[in-house]
Design a protein around this motif. Structure first.
Motif, PDB file in Angstrom:
ATOM      1  N   GLY A  56       0.594  -1.235  -0.353  1.00 14.36           N
ATOM      2  CA  GLY A  56       0.271  -0.289  -0.017  1.00 14.36           C
ATOM      3  C   GLY A  56       0.621   1.703  -0.009  1.00 14.36           C
ATOM      4  N   ASN A  57       0.666   2.561   0.689  1.00 14.76           N
ATOM      5  CA  ASN A  57       0.993   3.593   0.686  1.00 14.76           C
ATOM      6  C   ASN A  57       0.761   4.062   2.452  1.00 14.76           C
ATOM      7  OD1 ASN A  57       0.748   4.179  -2.148  1.00 14.76           O
ATOM      8  ND2 ASN A  57      -1.280   4.735  -1.911  1.00 14.76           N
ATOM      9  N   PHE A  58       2.370   4.570   2.575  1.00 10.07           N
ATOM     10  CA  PHE A  58       2.302   4.604   3.700  1.00 10.07           C
ATOM     11  C   PHE A  58       2.835   6.531   3.437  1.00 10.07           C
ATOM     12  CE2 PHE A  58       7.010   5.066   2.109  1.00 10.07           C
ATOM     13  CZ  PHE A  58       7.267   5.157   2.943  1.00 10.07           C
ATOM     14  N   ASN A  59       2.701   7.052   5.073  1.00 13.92           N
ATOM     15  CA  ASN A  59       2.933   8.539   4.892  1.00 13.92           C
ATOM     16  C   ASN A  59       3.437   8.655   6.161  1.00 13.92           C
ATOM     17  OD1 ASN A  59       2.165  11.284   6.866  1.00 13.92           O
ATOM     18  ND2 ASN A  59       2.452  11.164   4.649  1.00 13.92           N
ATOM     19  N   TRP A  60       4.572   8.849   6.866  1.00 12.59           N
ATOM     20  CA  TRP A  60       5.272   8.950   8.342  1.00 12.59           C
ATOM     21  C   TRP A  60       5.706  10.252   8.826  1.00 12.59           C
ATOM     22  CZ3 TRP A  60       9.612   4.639   9.347  1.00 12.59           C
ATOM     23  CH2 TRP A  60       9.602   4.881  10.402  1.00 12.59           C
ATOM     24  N   SER A  68       3.709   9.361  13.523  1.00 13.97           N
ATOM     25  CA  SER A  68       2.330   9.294  13.363  1.00 13.97           C
ATOM     26  C   SER A  68       2.434   8.586  11.631  1.00 13.97           C
ATOM     27  CB  SER A  68       1.928  10.574  12.456  1.00 13.97           C
ATOM     28  OG  SER A  68       0.099   9.916  12.094  1.00 13.97           O
ATOM     29  N   LEU A  69       2.956   7.078  11.788  1.00 14.49           N
ATOM     30  CA  LEU A  69       2.898   6.184  10.693  1.00 14.49           C
ATOM     31  C   LEU A  69       1.539   6.036  10.233  1.00 14.49           C
ATOM     32  CD1 LEU A  69       4.895   4.506   8.413  1.00 14.49           C
ATOM     33  CD2 LEU A  69       4.520   3.085  10.492  1.00 14.49           C
ATOM     34  N   ASN A  70       1.106   5.855   8.456  1.00  9.78           N
ATOM     35  CA  ASN A  70      -0.044   5.074   8.143  1.00  9.78           C
ATOM     36  C   ASN A  70      -0.376   4.871   6.924  1.00  9.78           C
ATOM     37  OD1 ASN A  70      -1.605   7.153  10.114  1.00  9.78           O
ATOM     38  ND2 ASN A  70      -1.410   8.835   8.848  1.00  9.78           N
ATOM     39  N   ILE A  71       0.254   3.461   7.075  1.00  7.25           N
ATOM     40  CA  ILE A  71      -0.621   2.967   5.944  1.00  7.25           C
ATOM     41  C   ILE A  71      -1.731   2.230   5.329  1.00  7.25           C
ATOM     42  CG2 ILE A  71       0.766   0.196   5.046  1.00  7.25           C
ATOM     43  CD1 ILE A  71       2.692   0.127   7.077  1.00  7.25           C
ATOM     44  N   VAL A  72      -2.185   2.540   4.237  1.00  9.38           N
ATOM     45  CA  VAL A  72      -2.992   2.695   3.410  1.00  9.38           C
ATOM     46  C   VAL A  72      -2.691   1.444   2.416  1.00  9.38           C
ATOM     47  CG1 VAL A  72      -5.208   3.392   2.663  1.00  9.38           C
ATOM     48  CG2 VAL A  72      -4.218   4.669   3.869  1.00  9.38           C
ATOM     49  N   GLY A  73      -3.867   0.655   1.927  1.00 10.16           N
ATOM     50  CA  GLY A  73      -3.925  -0.177   1.326  1.00 10.16           C
ATOM     51  C   GLY A  73      -4.410   0.409  -0.054  1.00 10.16           C
ATOM     52  N   PRO A  74      -4.118  -0.600  -1.109  1.00 12.08           N
ATOM     53  CA  PRO A  74      -4.565  -0.375  -2.449  1.00 12.08           C
ATOM     54  C   PRO A  74      -5.993  -0.224  -2.468  1.00 12.08           C
ATOM     55  CG  PRO A  74      -3.607  -2.554  -2.394  1.00 12.08           C
ATOM     56  CD  PRO A  74      -3.560  -1.598  -0.914  1.00 12.08           C
ATOM     57  N   PHE A  75      -6.929   1.307  -2.969  1.00  6.81           N
ATOM     58  CA  PHE A  75      -7.894   1.718  -3.288  1.00  6.81           C
ATOM     59  C   PHE A  75      -7.877   2.556  -1.883  1.00  6.81           C
ATOM     60  CE2 PHE A  75      -7.967  -1.210  -6.858  1.00  6.81           C
ATOM     61  CZ  PHE A  75      -7.222  -0.978  -7.504  1.00  6.81           C
ATOM     62  N   GLY A  76      -7.608   2.860  -0.573  1.00  2.80           N
ATOM     63  CA  GLY A  76      -7.998   3.433   0.592  1.00  2.80           C
ATOM     64  C   GLY A  76      -8.914   2.253   1.231  1.00  2.80           C
ATOM     65  N   GLN A  77      -8.229   0.676   1.249  1.00  5.05           N
ATOM     66  CA  GLN A  77      -8.504  -0.347   1.660  1.00  5.05           C
ATOM     67  C   GLN A  77      -7.421  -0.672   3.026  1.00  5.05           C
ATOM     68  OE1 GLN A  77     -12.051  -1.369   1.569  1.00  5.05           O
ATOM     69  NE2 GLN A  77     -12.031  -0.506   0.224  1.00  5.05           N
TER      70      GLN A  77
END
Length: 192
Positions: A56-60, A68-77
Motif C-alpha cells: 500500500g501507501n504510507f505516510n510517516w 504518526s505512521l499511516n499505511i493504507v492498502g490499495p483503493f484506500g482499503q
C-alpha cells in the motif's frame, strides 16, 4: 485630483501590505542527515510476514517526541495507523480496533504479527544506524553512501538515494529479518 492621488496611494499601500512576506523565525535546513530533527516521508510499502503479504501507501511524520505512521492498502482499503503522543503513549488503530501501549514494535507484533522495529527504522530510513546498539555499516565505494546496515539481526539494504536540501536520503530500501521483510519506496521527503 488630490482625491485620486490619495486613493491611488492608499490602494498601493494596501496592496503592498498584503504582499509583504511574514516575518518570524525561519528554520534553516539541517546541515547533515543526523541533524534532521523533524521529517515527513511518503511512498509505497510492501510488508511480508510468514502468514501475510501487505502492500500500500504510507505516510510517516516524525519529530523528536512524536510520530504518526499511516499505511493504507490499495483503493484506500485496510488502513493501519500507528501514533505516538508527546506523553509517550502509542496508539495502534486498524479495522475497528484501537490498542494503546508504550512500544510501537510490540503493538505491531502482538496485534498484526508484523515484526517491524519502528524506533530503529526511524534512523534507518535516513540512512543511519540506531545509536542505541551495535551495528555494522557498509558504504558504496563510489558514492560513499550506505549500501547496508546490519543491526540487531536486521539487514537494511539501500538501492537508491535522492538529494533533499543538499542531503542524500534513501529513496529505495529493504529492511529484512527473515521471514519478515519490508520494502520502502519513498516518493517524497520533507525535512527540518
Amino acid at each position: 485630483m488630490n482625491f485620486r492621488i490619495l486613493c491611488l496611494v492608499t490602494l498601493t499601500s494596501l496592496i503592498s501590505a498584503c504582499s509583504t512576506t511574514p516575518r518570524g523565525p525561519i528554520t534553516p535546513p539541517p546541515t547533515s542527515v543526523s541533524a534532521i530533527s523533524k521529517w515527513e516521508t511518503s511512498g509505497r510499502v510492501g510488508i511480508r510476514t510468514p502468514e501475510d503479504a501487505v502492500s500500500g501507501n504510507f505516510n510517516w511524520q516524525k519529530d523528536p517526541k512524536t510520530f504518526s505512521l499511516n499505511i493504507v492498502g490499495p483503493f484506500g482499503q485496510g488502513a493501519t495507523k500507528l501514533n505516538k503522543s508527546k506523553e509517550g503513549i502509542v496508539t495502534l488503530a486498524y479495522e475497528d480496533t484501537v490498542i494503546t501501549g508504550t512500544n510501537p514494535a510490540t503493538l505491531l507484533q502482538q496485534e498484526l504479527g508484523w515484526e517491524f522495529p519502528v524506533e530503529q527504522v526511524s534512523y534507518w530510513i535516513r540512512g543511519l544506524p540506531d545509536p542505541s546498539s551495535a551495528s555494522r555499516t557498509t558504504n558504496d565505494p563510489d558514492s560513499n553512501l550506505p549500501s547496508e546496515i546490519e543491526q540487531d539481526g536486521w539487514l537494511v539494504t539501500y538501492t537508491n538515494f535522492t538529494e533533499i536540501d543538499g542531503l542524500s536520503l534513501p529513496q529505495k530500501m529493504q529492511v529484512s529479518n527473515p521471514p519478515f521483510k519490508v520494502n520502502l519506496i519513498i516518493n517524497q521527503w520533507t525535512i527540518q
